[in-house]
Design an enzyme around this catalytic site. Structure first.
Site, PDB file in Angstrom:
ATOM      1  N   ASN A   9       0.864  -1.177   0.000  1.00 24.68           N
ATOM      2  CA  ASN A   9       0.000   0.000   0.000  1.00 24.68           C
ATOM      3  C   ASN A   9       0.905   1.233   0.000  1.00 24.68           C
ATOM      4  O   ASN A   9       1.514   1.552   1.014  1.00 24.68           O
ATOM      5  CB  ASN A   9      -0.881  -0.038   1.256  1.00 24.68           C
ATOM      6  CG  ASN A   9      -1.713   1.215   1.430  1.00 24.68           C
ATOM      7  OD1 ASN A   9      -1.809   2.040   0.527  1.00 24.68           O
ATOM      8  ND2 ASN A   9      -2.311   1.354   2.603  1.00 24.68           N
ATOM      9  N   LYS A  11       0.099   4.300  -0.247  1.00 24.41           N
ATOM     10  CA  LYS A  11      -0.536   5.473   0.379  1.00 24.41           C
ATOM     11  C   LYS A  11      -0.316   6.713  -0.501  1.00 24.41           C
ATOM     12  O   LYS A  11      -0.239   6.575  -1.720  1.00 24.41           O
ATOM     13  CB  LYS A  11      -0.015   5.666   1.802  1.00 24.41           C
ATOM     14  CG  LYS A  11      -0.129   4.358   2.602  1.00 24.41           C
ATOM     15  CD  LYS A  11       0.123   4.510   4.068  1.00 24.41           C
ATOM     16  CE  LYS A  11      -0.013   3.144   4.744  1.00 24.41           C
ATOM     17  NZ  LYS A  11       0.127   3.203   6.188  1.00 24.41           N
ATOM     18  N   HIS A  94      -9.279   1.078   5.167  1.00 26.46           N
ATOM     19  CA  HIS A  94      -7.990   1.299   5.832  1.00 26.46           C
ATOM     20  C   HIS A  94      -8.174   2.251   7.012  1.00 26.46           C
ATOM     21  O   HIS A  94      -8.957   3.193   6.944  1.00 26.46           O
ATOM     22  CB  HIS A  94      -6.979   1.873   4.828  1.00 26.46           C
ATOM     23  CG  HIS A  94      -5.589   1.849   5.375  1.00 26.46           C
ATOM     24  ND1 HIS A  94      -5.131   2.792   6.248  1.00 26.46           N
ATOM     25  CD2 HIS A  94      -4.579   0.961   5.216  1.00 26.46           C
ATOM     26  CE1 HIS A  94      -3.889   2.493   6.596  1.00 26.46           C
ATOM     27  NE2 HIS A  94      -3.527   1.387   5.973  1.00 26.46           N
ATOM     28  N   GLU A  96      -6.529   4.653   8.035  1.00 21.73           N
ATOM     29  CA  GLU A  96      -6.326   6.080   7.737  1.00 21.73           C
ATOM     30  C   GLU A  96      -7.576   6.675   7.095  1.00 21.73           C
ATOM     31  O   GLU A  96      -7.908   7.838   7.324  1.00 21.73           O
ATOM     32  CB  GLU A  96      -5.084   6.243   6.840  1.00 21.73           C
ATOM     33  CG  GLU A  96      -3.803   5.993   7.647  1.00 21.73           C
ATOM     34  CD  GLU A  96      -2.650   5.412   6.853  1.00 21.73           C
ATOM     35  OE1 GLU A  96      -2.655   5.481   5.612  1.00 21.73           O
ATOM     36  OE2 GLU A  96      -1.728   4.861   7.495  1.00 21.73           O
ATOM     37  N   GLU A 166      -5.280  -4.985  10.740  1.00 17.07           N
ATOM     38  CA  GLU A 166      -4.219  -4.000  10.921  1.00 17.07           C
ATOM     39  C   GLU A 166      -4.452  -3.245  12.230  1.00 17.07           C
ATOM     40  O   GLU A 166      -5.211  -2.267  12.254  1.00 17.07           O
ATOM     41  CB  GLU A 166      -4.213  -3.011   9.764  1.00 17.07           C
ATOM     42  CG  GLU A 166      -3.943  -3.646   8.424  1.00 17.07           C
ATOM     43  CD  GLU A 166      -3.383  -2.618   7.441  1.00 17.07           C
ATOM     44  OE1 GLU A 166      -2.251  -2.826   6.981  1.00 17.07           O
ATOM     45  OE2 GLU A 166      -4.053  -1.615   7.166  1.00 17.07           O
ATOM     46  N   GLY A 172       2.700   2.135  10.789  1.00 17.48           N
ATOM     47  CA  GLY A 172       3.641   3.228  10.622  1.00 17.48           C
ATOM     48  C   GLY A 172       4.368   3.613  11.896  1.00 17.48           C
ATOM     49  O   GLY A 172       5.033   4.643  11.967  1.00 17.48           O
ATOM     50  N   SER A 212       3.632  -2.334  10.281  1.00 12.54           N
ATOM     51  CA  SER A 212       5.088  -2.382  10.477  1.00 12.54           C
ATOM     52  C   SER A 212       5.700  -3.747  10.140  1.00 12.54           C
ATOM     53  O   SER A 212       6.628  -4.199  10.810  1.00 12.54           O
ATOM     54  CB  SER A 212       5.454  -1.954  11.902  1.00 12.54           C
ATOM     55  OG  SER A 212       5.057  -0.611  12.130  1.00 12.54           O
TER      56      SER A 212
HETATM   57  P1  PGA Z   1       3.067   0.130   7.657  1.00  7.52           P
HETATM   58  O1  PGA Z   1       1.602   0.338   7.030  1.00  7.52           O
HETATM   59  O2  PGA Z   1       3.604  -1.162   7.071  1.00  7.52           O
HETATM   60  O3  PGA Z   1       3.844   1.333   7.215  1.00  7.52           O
HETATM   61  O4  PGA Z   1       2.896   0.041   9.128  1.00  7.52           O
HETATM   62  C1  PGA Z   1       0.719  -0.746   6.869  1.00  7.52           C
HETATM   63  C2  PGA Z   1      -0.568  -0.256   6.289  1.00  7.52           C
HETATM   64  O5  PGA Z   1      -1.025   0.836   6.659  1.00  7.52           O
HETATM   65  O6  PGA Z   1      -1.200  -0.939   5.444  1.00  7.52           O
END
Ligand code: PGA
Length: 249
Positions: A9, A11, A94, A96, A166, A172, A212
């Site tokens: 992803n 983003k 997601h 976010e 997640e 992140g 992560s």
């Molecule tokens: P990250 O993001 O691997 O940077 O933690 C995962 C995601 O948001 O799908």
């Protein structure tokens, strides 16, 4: 047998020239695993990415979409538009999108319906916040997210659903759920599916872990029996790291 999937992803990263560079780096990598590989660039790079990866085994997918067919929804993109540039899979829900764009379970149910109506595959994301984990409510939160957005569906629809657990506190942040925490939650999610749809559906749905995932922890997480792959954020922006994760299967 359910599928193993590693999806990157991107983003809101990578404009068109940066997309070209990352895709050409991805093409230099070799795959030694049986995972399906996907990348989700931003909308403005989708067509280019689809064309550039047409002959490869990397599927280009979208990060989001609107539920309506078309119309007065300034700034939005529909399922039909995605399909017209070759996209067959979309990430929905997601954290976010939920946190910064107020996407609710009810809205996500509509988006899921719209994607399935267009015969698209959905990677449906959900996960608890740190406070839920601390108070011991994490399973209940996750169960509610799944029930509200997905449990109106017929069993057959799950042929086009991939789940992505997640935990918000791991996205992140550099903090990963331990392989045991991931396995516990994935087993719980599968049991939740068994209760509503039975064993066949529950055992056929891929459940990805996200938060992560890096080259140095992917192998251990993916070794857990109910973890069928990963949704990768930061590490998907580097071709070598991304393929180190793909090859961790
Ligand atoms: P990250 O993001 O691997 O940077 O933690 C995962 C995601 O948001 O799908």
């Amino acid at each position: 047998m359910r599928k193993y999937i590693v999806a990157g992803n991107w983003k809101m990263n990578n404009d068109l020239p940066q997309t070209e560079v990352l895709i050409s780096n991805l093409k230099k990598q070799t795959q030694n695993s049986n995972a399906e590989v996907m990348i989700a660039p931003t909308y403005t790079s989708l067509w280019h990415a689809f064309e550039a990866l047409r002959q490869s085994n990397v599927e280009v997918i979208a990060q989001n979409m609107h539920f309506a067919e078309n119309g007065a929804y300034t700034g939005e993109v529909s399922a039909a538009m995605l399909k017209s540039v070759g996209i067959k899979t979309v990430i929905l829900g997601h954290s976010e999108r939920r946190a910064y764009f107020n996407e609710t379970d009810e809205l996500l149910a509509k988006k899921v319906n719209a994607a399935l109506d267009h015969n698209m595959r959905v990677i449906f994301c959900f996960g608890e916040e740190l406070a839920d984990r601390k108070s011991g409510n994490h399973q209940q939160v996750v169960e509610t997210q799944i029930i509200k957005a997905l449990f109106h569906l017929e069993a057959a629809a799950f042929g086009n659903i991939v789940l992505a657990y997640e935990p918000v506190w791991a996205i992140g942040t550099g903090e990963t759920a331990s392989p045991e925490q991931a396995q516990d939650m994935h087993a719980f999610i599968r049991k939740t599916l068994v209760r509503k749809y039975g064993n066949d559906v529950a055992n056929s749905v891929s459940i990805l872990y996200g938060g992560s995932v890096k080259p140095n922890n992917a192998k251990e997480i993916f070794s857990k029996p109910d973890v069928d792959g990963g949704l990768i954020g930061g590490a998907a922006l580097n071709a070598e790291d991304f393929y180190a994760i793909v090859n961790a299967f």
